[in-house]
Design an enzyme around this catalytic site. Structure first.
Site, mmCIF file in Angstrom:
data_model
loop_
_atom_site.group_PDB
_atom_site.id
_atom_site.type_symbol
_atom_site.label_atom_id
_atom_site.label_comp_id
_atom_site.label_asym_id
_atom_site.label_seq_id
_atom_site.Cartn_x
_atom_site.Cartn_y
_atom_site.Cartn_z
ATOM 1 N N ASP A 99 45.465 42.105 34.603
ATOM 2 C CA ASP A 99 46.002 41.631 35.880
ATOM 3 C C ASP A 99 47.224 42.863 35.933
ATOM 4 O O ASP A 99 48.335 42.914 35.358
ATOM 5 C CB ASP A 99 46.495 40.414 36.031
ATOM 6 N N ASP A 207 47.219 43.251 42.041
ATOM 7 C CA ASP A 207 47.867 42.255 42.838
ATOM 8 C C ASP A 207 48.550 42.853 44.121
ATOM 9 O O ASP A 207 49.325 43.829 44.013
ATOM 10 C CB ASP A 207 48.913 41.594 41.623
ATOM 11 N N GLU A 252 43.515 43.405 45.208
ATOM 12 C CA GLU A 252 43.927 42.280 46.038
ATOM 13 C C GLU A 252 44.448 42.623 47.119
ATOM 14 O O GLU A 252 45.624 43.322 47.005
ATOM 15 C CB GLU A 252 44.729 41.308 45.096
ATOM 16 N N HIS A 324 42.682 31.478 41.047
ATOM 17 C CA HIS A 324 43.857 30.540 40.613
ATOM 18 C C HIS A 324 44.887 30.366 41.898
ATOM 19 O O HIS A 324 45.877 29.349 41.830
ATOM 20 C CB HIS A 324 44.718 31.322 39.767
ATOM 21 N N ASP A 325 44.441 30.886 43.194
ATOM 22 C CA ASP A 325 45.364 30.687 44.371
ATOM 23 C C ASP A 325 44.581 30.072 45.400
ATOM 24 O O ASP A 325 45.244 29.630 46.427
ATOM 25 C CB ASP A 325 45.569 31.960 45.217
HETATM 26 O O1 TEU Z 1 48.555 36.589 45.647
HETATM 27 C C1 TEU Z 1 48.751 37.157 46.704
HETATM 28 C C2 TEU Z 1 49.075 36.228 47.939
HETATM 29 O O2 TEU Z 1 49.343 36.648 49.071
HETATM 30 C C3 TEU Z 1 48.850 34.677 47.601
HETATM 31 O O3 TEU Z 1 50.181 34.206 47.067
HETATM 32 C C4 TEU Z 1 48.337 34.160 48.725
HETATM 33 O O4 TEU Z 1 48.719 34.661 49.861
HETATM 34 C C5 TEU Z 1 48.510 32.434 48.393
HETATM 35 O O5 TEU Z 1 48.530 32.177 47.347
HETATM 36 C C6 TEU Z 1 47.549 31.775 49.210
HETATM 37 O O6 TEU Z 1 47.691 30.731 48.731
HETATM 38 C C7 TEU Z 1 49.010 37.117 44.461
HETATM 39 C C8 TEU Z 1 48.582 36.216 43.127
HETATM 40 O O7 TEU Z 1 47.211 36.016 43.075
HETATM 41 C C9 TEU Z 1 49.598 35.018 43.411
HETATM 42 O O8 TEU Z 1 49.170 34.054 42.414
HETATM 43 C C10 TEU Z 1 50.917 35.466 43.229
HETATM 44 O O9 TEU Z 1 51.570 34.280 43.580
HETATM 45 C C11 TEU Z 1 51.367 36.537 44.423
HETATM 46 O O10 TEU Z 1 50.504 37.668 44.633
HETATM 47 C C12 TEU Z 1 52.340 37.243 43.957
HETATM 48 O O11 TEU Z 1 52.377 38.165 42.824
#
Ligand code: TEU
Length: 551
Positions: A99, A207, A252, A324-325
């Site tokens: 990542d 990311d 992403e 994970h989000d």
């Molecule tokens: O996520 C990008 C992001 O925009 C997410 O935060 C999403 O919008 C949100 O979680 C929706 O629920 C990436 C990573 O995957 C996330 O885990 C991190 O918190 C974020 O970037 C910051 O690094």
């Protein structure tokens, strides 16, 4: 090796290390735990492991706040463990995708500690520092340089008393944004990336990589900034090209459109191989993810169909339901009650029969569901905790906010992977950092592997199809029945082979509104319902039935 197209039939498995497997009993997953579980991934048949961050980090945003890109956080292990993981994966013919979180660092990164130390520190412009708004006293409400909000609630600007200036943090205040306008910053990042490639890593998941370019005037709208394509092309030239092996990349990209994705993933432009879109995981909420609206199948088909059509002649799709989000797909798009197993298999069939690279998120292959969270004290994720504090602080009904968190909170994806029916599901011998889901006595890897009708073996068959049946990876995609509220139907075709995929997103039997006369003698390539006779498919879809016909 010369075969640079191996990745077009590959399947990627995302490991969120905190919750995957704990080898030392501290209740937090770690690298040795992952190494001990590689048989599971090899049996499943996945080709690449995307490893969420294991770098040194204060864990403000679960590791997406990195304080040392070239060292491993002590709770996860050491650099020697990463080297062992790379060797263990390569020995199994698998690859490792790290990542890459370079839109921001932790505020505890040495770069930021130097940058904040004084306005004339050489690293001051490695980040975005600005004075208070004209005529306003720094630190007073409304004095922030502009009215941008953080993704994690509150202002995107944090006031630094010592210098009287603010720094930008699109995410938490412990995640200051790097200034990619500065070529020295870019070179420092490229050098770190080369260091990881020299260690044998095979790819990067990038990311929020479409936020890295910000117009210095900081006008509203930071998605796909003015130089984002220039930076990604430069990164490709400086880091990814000219290696002895294909380096796989996925960007992403919140807010990116399929038109933009054609540019990002066009091989001739040499930027990234594929992107993660957020469009399909935005169809069941209004302006924010917390404003729930019902999921409707036509909306899902419209988005996925548009991305299939948009990248049919150039570029490449990623395919995912979970990460994970995101909340667990079987609870969100399927039925995590009586039809949990069958609907989890249906979701696997629908996703994996699309054109693109499928991503399996840890536990998805087990049909893991959302977790029954209680009060706010049971949540861990900064996004949820900050949203709750802000919403309730503004007078929202706590129960209403909790209902949103229970349905959409990221912690749903972060409960420990369920390995067996022992206490803590075999995840740890200690106290897990987040409770193990109560369904684990029946939802666990040991039970799944022992049951040939499990979600696990269905995913194993889907992955095997992608590896052995060319039309699955390479065939043209045609959406059918776009407006049908319960049937998802599409074809795939390559040369003289055609597949028909039919899926019933409901708990009632349904007769698809299609003329299927030409499919009467088709072979059933895959089904998620045991046939009751050997007369072939009846022409009716049982509740949550998904089948693949080949002719
Ligand atoms: O996520 C990008 C992001 O925009 C997410 O935060 C999403 O919008 C949100 O979680 C929706 O629920 C990436 C990573 O995957 C996330 O885990 C991190 O918190 C974020 O970037 C910051 O690094």
């Amino acid at each position: 090796d010369g075969n640079d197209d191996w990745w077009r039939t590959a399947v990627v498995y995302q490991v969120y290390p905190r919750s995957f497997a704990d080898s030392d009993g501290d209740g937090i997953g770690d690298l040795r735990g992952l190494i001990d579980c590689l048989d599971h991934l090899e049996l499943l048949g996945v080709d690449v492991v995307w490893l969420s961050p294991v770098y040194r980090s204060p864990q403000d945003d679960a590791g997406y706040d990195i304080s040392d890109y070239q060292d491993i956080g002590p709770t996860f292990g050491t650099l020697a463990d990463i080297d062992d993981l790379v060797a263990a994966l390569h020995a199994r013919g698998m690859r490792l995708m790290m990542d890459l979180v370079v839109n921001h660092t932790s505020d505890e990164h040495a770069w930021f500690e130097e940058s904040r130390s004084s306005p004339d520190n050489p690293k001051r412009d490695w980040y975005w520092w600005l004075p208070p708004r004209e005529g306003m006293a720094g630190g007073t409400p409304g004095a922030e340089p502009n009215d941008w909000a953080s993704v994690f609630s509150g202002s995107a600007w944090e006031y630094d008393e010592a210098s009287g200036e603010y720094y930008l943090h699109v995410f938490s205040r412990k995640q200051p944004d790097l200034n990619w306008e500065n070529p020295v910053v870019r070179e420092a990042i490229y050098s770190m990336m080369r260091w990881w490639l020299d260690r044998g890593v095979d790819g990067f998941r990038m990311d929020v990589i479409n936020l890295i370019s910000k117009d210095p005037a900081l006008p509203d709208g930071i998605v796909n900034g003015p130089r984002v394509h220039e930076f990604l092309a430069e990164m490709h030239r400086e880091v990814l090209a000219g290696r002895d092996r294909k380096i796989l990349t996925v960007g992403e990209m919140p807010g990116t459109t399929v038109e933009q994705a054609r540019l990002f993933t066009d091989p001739d432009r040499a930027e990234v191989d594929m992107v993660f879109t957020f469009e399909h995981v935005g169809i069941d909420h209004a302006e924010t993810k917390w404003d729930l609206i019902p999921f409707r199948l036509p909306a899902l088909k419209a988005v996925l169909g548009r991305w299939q059509a948009g990248l049919a002649d150039v570029g490449w799709n990623s395919l995912y339901w979970n990460n994970h989000d995101q909340p667990r797909a079987v609870s969100r798009f399927g039925d995590d009650g009586p039809w949990r197993v069958r609907s989890a298999k249906l979701l696997g069939t629908v996703l994996h029969l699309h054109r693109g690279t499928p991503y399996v998120y840890q536990g998805e292959e087990l049909g893991m569901t959302n977790h029954p969270f209680g009060g706010i004290d049971e949540f861990r994720d900064i996004e949820s905790l900050n949203h709750y504090a802000q919403a309730v602080g503004l007078g929202a009904d706590p129960e209403h906010v909790l209902a949103s968190l229970r349905s959409r909170g990221r912690d749903n994806a972060r409960t420990p992977v369920q390995w067996d029916d022992s206490p803590h599901a075999g995840f740890t011998t200690g106290d897990p950092w987040l409770p193990v889901d109560p369904h684990h006595p029946e939802v666990n890897a040991a039970a799944a592997i022992a049951d040939e009708h499990s979600v696990f073996h269905h995913y194993r068959r889907l992955i095997e199809l992608r590896h052995t049946v060319p039309v699955v990876a390479h065939g043209d995609f045609t959406m059918l029945l776009p407006d049908d509220e319960v049937v998802y139907a599409f074809t795939r075709s390559l040369d003289d082979v055609e597949l028909l995929v039919l899926a019933n997103f409901s708990g009632e039997p349904v007769q698809p509104d299609l003329d299927l006369a030409d499919w009467a003698d088709a072979e059933v390539l895959l089904d998620n319902v045991e046939p009751t006779n050997d007369d072939g498919w009846s022409g009716r879809l049982e509740p949550w039935q998904a089948l693949v016909l080949r002719r």
